[in-house]
Design an enzyme around this catalytic site. Structure first.
Site, PDB file in Angstrom:
ATOM      1  CG  HIS A  10      -0.326   0.079   2.908  1.00  0.00           C
ATOM      2  ND1 HIS A  10       0.042  -1.521   3.142  1.00  0.00           N
ATOM      3  CD2 HIS A  10      -0.126   0.758   2.914  1.00  0.00           C
ATOM      4  CE1 HIS A  10       1.087  -1.033   4.322  1.00  0.00           C
ATOM      5  NE2 HIS A  10       1.167  -0.340   4.260  1.00  0.00           N
ATOM      6  CB  CYS A  66       7.572  -1.702   0.810  1.00  0.00           C
ATOM      7  SG  CYS A  66       8.694  -1.609   1.603  1.00  0.00           S
ATOM      8  N   GLY A  69      11.661   0.660   1.757  1.00  0.00           N
ATOM      9  CA  GLY A  69      11.856  -0.152   0.272  1.00  0.00           C
ATOM     10  C   GLY A  69      12.161  -1.663   1.391  1.00  0.00           C
ATOM     11  CG  ASN A  70      15.033  -1.196   4.749  1.00  0.00           C
ATOM     12  OD1 ASN A  70      16.606  -1.900   4.095  1.00  0.00           O
ATOM     13  ND2 ASN A  70      15.259  -0.224   4.909  1.00  0.00           N
ATOM     14  N   GLY A  71      11.531  -3.544   4.161  1.00  0.00           N
ATOM     15  CA  GLY A  71      10.713  -5.306   4.183  1.00  0.00           C
ATOM     16  C   GLY A  71      10.273  -5.829   2.847  1.00  0.00           C
ATOM     17  CG  HIS A  99      30.459  -3.090  -9.503  1.00  0.00           C
ATOM     18  ND1 HIS A  99      30.490  -2.064  -8.839  1.00  0.00           N
ATOM     19  CD2 HIS A  99      30.591  -2.593 -10.478  1.00  0.00           C
ATOM     20  CE1 HIS A  99      31.490  -1.043  -9.349  1.00  0.00           C
ATOM     21  NE2 HIS A  99      31.246  -2.119 -10.346  1.00  0.00           N
ATOM     22  CG  ASN A 100      26.038  -5.708  -6.757  1.00  0.00           C
ATOM     23  OD1 ASN A 100      25.256  -4.149  -6.921  1.00  0.00           O
ATOM     24  ND2 ASN A 100      26.869  -5.915  -5.606  1.00  0.00           N
TER      25      ASN A 100
END
EC number: 5.3.1.6
Length: 143
Positions: A10, A66, A69-71, A99-100
């Site tokens: 949300h 989100c 952004g972390n969750g 790089h990743n």
């Protein structure tokens, strides 16, 4: 480029809808894994289907949003084939790809402007993986 995958909770819904406009303006196809409103919901319910679709090659790359952004990033990164990168600036997105070899861009819906999100999405989508020494490091990520 394949069909991109999108998802949000949300708190990321409004930015996800804005990202759709960016993709539409570029003529890029996408599949939206939800959510479909700003009504409170749980980000794992949308992150897991996106991650599975990226792992299966049904969509590539993904974009997830989100509040912080972390969750959603933590949830996506539980999948062995996912390298979700939390990015809030163009240069971070570019490095995540170079790089990743990040395969899902994660943005913090509550902490990024539409202008910065535009630059971040464009950098993520236009940057290629460098390979070489970076591949060696990526090969060491899975448990």
């Amino acid at each position: 480029m394949k069909t991109l995958g999108l998802c949000s909770d949300h708190a990321g819904y409004e930015l996800k809808e804005f990202v759709k406009q960016i993709l539409d303006s570029k003529g890029l196809a996408y599949k939206d894994f939800g959510t479909d409103s700003t009504e409170s919901c749980d980000y794992p319910d949308y992150a897991h289907p996106l991650a599975k679709a990226v792992e299966a090659g049904e969509v590539y790359p993904g974009i997830a949003i989100c509040g912080s952004g972390n969750g959603i990033a933590m949830t996506l990164n539980k999948h062995q084939g996912i390298r979700a990168a939390l990015c809030w600036q163009e240069e971070i997105a570019r490095l995540a790809r170079e790089h990743n070899n990040a395969n899902i861009l994660v943005m913090p819906g509550r902490f990024i402007s539409q202008e910065e999100a535009t630059h971040t999405v464009e950098a993520f989508l236009s940057t290629s993986f460098e390979g070489g020494r970076h591949q060696r490091r990526i090969d060491k990520i899975p448990l």
